[in-house]
Design a protein around this motif. Structure first.
Motif: not given
Ligand SMILES: Cc1cc2nc3c(=O)[nH]c(=O)nc-3n(C[C@H](O)[C@H](O)[C@H](O)COP(=O)(O)OP(=O)(O)OC[C@H]3O[C@@H](n4cnc5c(N)ncnc54)[C@H](O)[C@@H]3O)c2cc1C
Length: 396
Positions: A98-100, A103-107, A228-229, A234-237
């Motif tokens: 959920a926090p990912v 922070a990085f998911g689309n709407q 995200g992209e 790795w950044t999201y992980a």
């Protein structure tokens, strides 16, 4: 630094305590306090009770349905849950993916997944580790190749906790095999019902089915399930792992288990007197109690310092917390001796109220002891946490 609770915090604690006393089903509490195994239904039932009260997203901002509590309030809530013996809210949905997504998911991903996570409509599992890629996670090999509107996923995850119940898995996959290893990874959400996914149990030392291998054989995943992209996974992980470490010290549970330990040691005899009066055993319990008190003060210091989301100090809390948890189980088994030995799965599963042996307190302790060997391995092994401390805190 003032480590005492404010008047508002104490009022909040009373509110939480009376809510839990009124709403925790006694059969669930009985299972937790007696170290019995929890079923999927047990976890979901408690999750949905808390969701009705709006108390699942304790670290979520209010805009997504979270409580917006302060770090101190979250700590108090976790303490009260541990004290009374509630089932855990499993972290994979609420505290990890959920926090990912926030922070990085689309709407569209936020709108669809977040309410379902709050209400436990989907059971999530974590697809990070692979054979050969645990501590060295960035070496992971599971491949996702773009094919039009889909990725085709092939590979294997392992140690996947409770994947046998899961509706969804969040996965790290390699999308660019030619890039530097951290740079070719993506973060995918995969429906566990997709053809080509096989879940195989790994049976633990205590004969429990808690972890699994998950195989992907030409699994078609829609591109809209990418977070995200591409190649930025790795950044999201890493962002997720920071969230995984909240409440890692589990001080509340350690305090409850200490009381259990003292009770068991008072009920078992050595040389004609309660074991708890034996000077050598009593000194072991006292040493552990001091460790727990020291850990609690450390947790409160971390909370009082900032947002309550510890940085490298989380490694310290993880090591001390898991050492204490394991020590508690060792002293419990030591206290009951041979009474821990009978293996009574019906009792552990909650199918019978009493054990085949007369001592219900002792009946689950061997299983509990074996099961808790895991705590120094998962969530980043304790050796890896020591590496983090030497580099990030000691600067060596
Ligand atoms: C019960 C359980 C549940 C789990 N659940 C999940 C899950 O749901 N999802 C998921 O993705 N993963 C899960 N894991 C996997 C877990 O994250 C890994 O087991 C862990 O990261 C260690 O990796 P490994 O098992 O590959 O061991 P390895 O990385 O092979 O390590 C073996 C040993 O070597 C040590 N070691 C390795 N590298 C170093 C180093 N650089 N310096 C010093 N010592 C080192 C380790 O500490 C360990 O003692 C779970 C594990 C367990 C036991």
């Amino acid at each position: 630094m003032d480590l005492n609770y404010s008047a508002e915090d104490l009022a909040f604690r009373d509110q939480v305590r009376s809510y839990l006393e009124a709403n925790l089903p006694s059969d669930l509490q009985h299972k937790v306090l007696n170290h019995k195994r929890m079923s999927k239904e047990d976890y979901v039932r408690w999750h949905k009770i808390l969701a009705k009260q709006g108390w699942v997203g304790t670290g979520w901002p209010p805009q997504y349905g979270g409580t917006g509590w302060t770090p101190a309030q979250r700590h108090i809530f976790e303490e009260e849950c541990a004290r009374i013996g509630t089932p855990a809210i499993l972290p994979f949905g609420v505290n990890m993916v959920a926090p990912v997504i926030m922070a990085f998911g689309n709407q569209a991903q936020k709108d669809y997944y977040l309410p379902r996570i709050l209400n436990c409509d989907d059971w999530w599992c974590q697809g990070y580790s692979e054979p050969g890629s645990g501590s060295d996670l960035a070496s992971l090999k599971t491949r996702a190749e773009r094919d039009g509107d889909h990725y085709i996923v092939n590979g294997q995850k392992t140690w996947t906790t409770l994947a046998q119940h899961a509706d969804m898995i969040f996965c790290l996959v390699r999308t660019d095999p030619n890039a530097r290893k951290q740079e070719g990874i993506s973060f995918l959400l995969i429906d566990m019902k997709t053809p080509g996914i096989t879940v195989r149990p790994i049976i633990m030392l205590d004969e429990d089915h808690e972890v699994n291998e998950v195989f992907f054989d030409n699994v078609k995943v829609p591109v809209q399930n990418l977070i995200g992209e591409e190649n930025k996974g790795w950044t999201y992980a890493k962002y997720l792992l920071g969230h995984e470490r909240t409440n890692i010290a589990a001080v509340g549970r350690a305090k409850r288990e200490l009381q259990f330990l003292k009770r068991v040691a008072a009920n078992h005899q050595k040389n004609g007197q309660p074991l708890i009066h034996d000077p050598i055993y009593a000194s072991k319990v006292a040493t552990l109690e001091i460790e727990i008190m020291a850990l609690e003060i450390t947790v409160l210091r971390v909370i009082s310092q900032d947002s309550g989301r510890p940085g490298p100090e989380a490694s310290l809390l993880k090591i001390k917390g898991t050492e204490i948890q394991q020590r508690l189980t060792e002293l419990m088994v030591e206290a009951v001796g041979p009474y821990a030995q009978p293996f009574d799965p019906a009792f552990l599963e909650g199918e019978t109220e009493h054990s085949i042996m007369s001592d219900d307190d002792a009946a689950a302790l061997a299983s509990y002891y074996f099961n808790f060997r895991k705590t120094s391995i998962y969530g980043g092994s304790n050796e890896i946490q020591k590496n983090i401390i030497t580099q990030m805190i000691l600067g060596l």
